[in-house]
Design an enzyme around this catalytic site. Structure first.
Site, PDB file in Angstrom:
ATOM      1  N   GLY A 156       0.793  -1.225   0.000  1.00 22.55           N
ATOM      2  CA  GLY A 156       0.000   0.000   0.000  1.00 22.55           C
ATOM      3  C   GLY A 156       0.823   1.270   0.000  1.00 22.55           C
ATOM      4  N   CYS A 204     -27.161  -9.443 -16.766  1.00 31.52           N
ATOM      5  CA  CYS A 204     -26.589  -9.041 -18.055  1.00 31.52           C
ATOM      6  C   CYS A 204     -27.569  -9.407 -19.166  1.00 31.52           C
ATOM      7  CB  CYS A 204     -25.256  -9.753 -18.267  1.00 31.52           C
ATOM      8  SG  CYS A 204     -24.596  -9.572 -19.936  1.00 31.52           S
ATOM      9  N   CYS A 236     -25.658 -12.385 -21.389  1.00 30.97           N
ATOM     10  CA  CYS A 236     -25.334 -13.714 -20.869  1.00 30.97           C
ATOM     11  C   CYS A 236     -26.149 -14.075 -19.629  1.00 30.97           C
ATOM     12  CB  CYS A 236     -23.847 -13.837 -20.579  1.00 30.97           C
ATOM     13  SG  CYS A 236     -23.328 -12.982 -19.073  1.00 30.97           S
ATOM     14  N   CYS A 245     -22.466  -7.208 -19.331  1.00 29.38           N
ATOM     15  CA  CYS A 245     -21.233  -7.398 -18.576  1.00 29.38           C
ATOM     16  C   CYS A 245     -20.173  -6.411 -19.049  1.00 29.38           C
ATOM     17  CB  CYS A 245     -20.663  -8.801 -18.812  1.00 29.38           C
ATOM     18  SG  CYS A 245     -21.549 -10.098 -17.987  1.00 29.38           S
ATOM     19  N   CYS A 264     -18.319 -12.533 -20.340  1.00 27.60           N
ATOM     20  CA  CYS A 264     -19.620 -12.575 -20.991  1.00 27.60           C
ATOM     21  C   CYS A 264     -19.618 -13.563 -22.167  1.00 27.60           C
ATOM     22  CB  CYS A 264     -19.976 -11.171 -21.486  1.00 27.60           C
ATOM     23  SG  CYS A 264     -21.723 -10.944 -21.855  1.00 27.60           S
TER      24      CYS A 264
END
Lengths: 259, 235, 297
Positions: free
Chosen positions: C36, C245, C248, C270, C276
């Protein structure tokens, strides 16, 4: 807490800028709940002294020790930066003459007051907001202004907001640099009254730098008169103002305009 | 009778640095003591230094020499040499003072001005206000004024606020600097009665009263200030 | 392959010279050692403008080997200009194999998404970062923000979230949502939707972040704790989509809104194009009521 011991002990504090003296050989004790006014003209070293005491500046020589909440005295200039910064946002406050120097102008009044709480780990939005509303009320700012940015506030309101922002963590020592400077007289009076009340209700100790002797009389019990970086006279505020001993103090007192 | 205040060989002068350091001797060799339950009055013409003596006893003026021994809660403290912190403690608990003029604070209501010394001594604010109201009504200050800041009051009204503020606490020593100067006869009587009550409570009072009637009514003895005039002893 | 390398013989493998790669790898290693923490590095000029992923490209160039398989996505899509050109760049300067399949890639360079297909050990996710400093919004001074990181003074991050709730009634930050890494450094996860934040937490993959213009690299080693900042009474939540979606039928994935016409017609699909397509190849279509993701959650 033991009130027989000072909160702050300052000994032979000096700050020089090369050959120029900022402040020299300042020694005093400050007790809990005591308000000390530092008066003098521009360039007398009072702001340099304030900046050294609040550790915003490192002195050239001398010591200042502060009694922490656990009762131990700590030498301010030997603390790590992390400790000093923690002290500054929890146990101390600093009220600047210009509120813009002490506020975040681009976040709301509520966030300005809440920042210190969040900095010490408060993670409850509702509680932070309730505390902010309470403090805004104590400095006479309506709860309906909580989401406004300080830009939308008048000078007096900004100053009051700055005070609330500083006091929200219940500090024991507050530094003030000309807290009423630049405000209209009526606004000044309101602010002074507010400060007086808060200082006595909360038992705050304060060091107030001002060139305004009337402000010093109203706010402080003790006074230090500075000239050319040195303390020329010190004592009870009303004693210094009503029975000034030193030539410079007499000049200052006799220069007050009578209304 | 206990003696809560002993003044010995106190001197006061002013050095006027703005006038080439002219030294203005006011009093010297001031010596007297004050007993509980008595009211002593400083006597002498204007300019004799009565007010300066009173102010030294309150720590408002610094004494050049001598001692001002105060019984502060059983402890003897020399006020002339005391630290500001000690002076503040003595003012809070031992010596009360009614000044000639009220120093007003913007925006603070009369009732709170009066209640403040009690609050400073740790009294509950509501109770302190009650006491303040009682005193103000006894001094005939119209109730509509209680909630207002005294800055715009008349001289007599301000003085009554001042008296109430001075009398509200149970200080064992009370200094009075012409508390009745701007009062009408009716209120002068009230103040005389209040002083008598303080005496009965065992308070030691020291005052300056120009009004001969009041002086007659309250004084147990007169301390002649002219004997403290610089050079008076030698003459 | 030999024909291509000879064409660009004047370039070193993966474009950057070896000294530069070593410098960047040192920064990466330091970043991994201090999860980080933003490590400054000497960002190089790349043959593309800032804002096009120069930070990510430099990281990828420094870690890629001849056996790696590279996938590049832009907002989840493999077929947008940015993704296509970076993929082509590495195919040319490193001659590595490229793919659009998440599972097959060893290195995935991404702009603003984390693939839906779970990442595994051995995979590296390289983020393109525009502004690495999470405190920048409220504190413009770099000297001050560095000090705040050093001293762990992060109250300001919550000031930002507080402002969100005060203005909108909830935390309205939906991307670049700040996180705390291993209980120490607060980090900007780059402008990924906050939907992806939970995927960073304890991920088995190595995650590297590169900001070319700002000259910073930071990292999340595998299995690092990544916690999104929030309030007790306004806990962190990811976006929820009301419909699956449109192509899909996937639920619990991040969807993009697609405008179909100028009469308000639109659909949600997606954002991860590879995911997808895979689902559609496997027979999952919108009309199909069978919804495997429901069971998974």
């Amino acid at each position: 807490m033991n009130d027989d011991l000072p909160l702050l002990r300052v000994s032979s504090l000096s700050k020089s800028y090369g050959s120029r003296i900022g402040c020299a050989d300042v020694t005093f004790d400050l007790w809990p709940g005591e308000v000390l006014a530092v008066v003098g003209e521009s360039g007398s070293g009072k702001t340099t002294l304030l900046n050294c005491l609040s550790t915003r500046l490192m002195p050239t020589s001398g010591t200042a020790s502060y009694r922490m909440r656990d009762g131990t005295f700590r030498e301010l200039y030997r603390m790590s930066e992390a400790e000093r910064r923690f002290l500054m946002r929890t146990d101390w406050g600093f009220v600047h003459q210009n509120p813009a120097d002490g506020l975040r102008m681009n976040v709301s009044a509520g966030a300005n007051v809440g920042e210190r709480l969040m900095a010490v780990g408060d993670r409850h939005y509702g509680r932070i907001r309730a505390t902010a509303i309470d403090w805004l009320g104590r400095v006479e700012i309506g709860a309906d202004r909580i989401d406004d940015e300080p830009r939308a506030f008048s000078g007096g309101m900004r100053q009051r907001l700055q005070i609330a922002r500083n006091l929200v963590t219940g500090p024991r020592l507050v530094f003030m640099d000309e807290p009423t400077g630049g405000l209209d007289v009526s606004v000044q009076a309101r602010l002074l009254d507010l400060l007086r009340g808060l200082v006595s209700d909360l038992g705050l100790a304060a060091i107030v730098v001002t060139h305004d002797l009337a402000v010093a009389r109203l706010l402080s019990q003790r006074m230090m008169v500075m000239k050319d970086g040195r303390v020329v006279e010190t004592g009870l505020t009303d004693r210094v103002l009503d029975d000034p001993r030193e030539p410079y103090t007499q000049l200052l007192v006799s220069s007050i305009l009578q209304v | 009778m206990p003696t809560p205040l002993v003044v010995s060989e106190v001197a006061k002068s002013f050095t006027m640095h703005l006038r080439d350091g002219v030294r203005l001797a006011v009093v010297e060799d001031v010596s007297f003591s004050l007993k509980s339950g008595e009211c002593a009055v400083l006597g002498g013409p204007s300019g004799a230094g009565k007010s300066s003596i009173l102010k030294m006893l309150y720590g408002n003026y610094a004494a050049d020499a001598g001692q001002i021994i105060v019984n502060h809660g059983g402890k003897l403290i020399d006020l002339a040499a005391a630290s500001p912190r000690e002076v503040l403690a003595i003012r809070r608990d031992t010596i009360g003072y009614v000044s000639q003029f009220l120093r007003t604070v913007p925006r603070v209501a009369a009732v709170d001005v009066v209640a403040e010394p009690l609050v400073a001594r740790g009294f509950d604010r509501a109770r302190a206000r009650e006491r303040a109201a009682t005193l103000l009504s006894r001094l005939n200050l119209p109730e509509r004024l209680w909630g207002l800041p005294p800055a715009t009051f008349s001289g007599g009204e301000q003085q009554r606020v001042n008296i109430a503020r001075g009398f509200i606490t149970a200080h064992p020593i009370l200094l009075l600097d012409e508390p009745t100067a701007s009062l009408d006869a009716r209120n002068r009587e009230v103040v005389i009665a209040m002083i008598a009550e303080k005496k009965a409570e065992g308070v030691a009072l020291l005052g300056i009263f120009h009004d001969a009637d009041v002086r007659e009514a309250v004084a147990d003895r007169i301390i002649d200030v002219t004997v403290f005039a610089p050079g008076a002893r030698a003459a | 392959m030999s024909a291509r390398t000879s064409e660009i013989a004047s370039y070193n493998f993966a474009y950057l010279d070896e000294q530069t790669k070593r410098m960047i790898r040192r920064a990466i290693l330091k970043g991994i050692a201090i999860p980080g923490y933003q490590v400054p590095f000497a960002s190089r000029e790349m043959p593309m403008p800032y804002g096009w992923g120069t930070g990510g490209v430099q990281i990828t160039a420094s870690i890629i080997g001849r056996d790696d398989v590279l996938k590049v996505i832009d907002q989840g899509a493999d077929d947008t200009t940015n993704a296509v050109s970076i993929r082509a760049f590495f195919a040319r300067v490193a001659g590595v194999a490229v793919t659009t399949e998440t599972a097959k890639a060893t290195i995935i360079q991404t702009r603003h998404r984390i693939p839906e297909h779970p990442l595994g050990e051995g995979q590296v996710l390289v983020y393109q970062v525009p502004i690495p400093e999470p405190l920048r919004y409220l504190e413009p001074r770099e000297t001050e923000t560095r000090k705040m990181h050093a001293l762990e003074e992060y109250g300001l991050m919550h000031v930002k979230l507080y402002e969100d709730i005060a203005r909108h009634g909830h935390i309205a930050t939906t991307y670049a949502y700040p996180v705390k890494v291993e209980g120490r450094y607060v980090m900007d996860p780059s402008p990924t939707p906050k939907f992806d934040n939970p995927k960073m937490h304890m991920s088995p993959a190595l995650q590297l972040f590169g900001a070319g213009r700002e000259k910073r690299i930071y990292a999340l080693p595998p299995y690092t704790r990544v916690v999104s900042l929030d309030f007790e009474d306004h806990p962190f939540e990811v976006q929820r989509f009301e419909q699956p979606c449109a192509l899909c039928g996937a639920r619990n994935v991040y969807l993009d809104e697609v405008i179909l016409d100028d009469r308000g017609g639109r659909m949600f699909v997606c954002s991860d194009t590879d995911y997808c397509e895979k689902r559609r190849d496997e027979g999952g279509v919108a009309a199909n009521p069978f919804e495997p993701d429901e069971a998974a959650t």
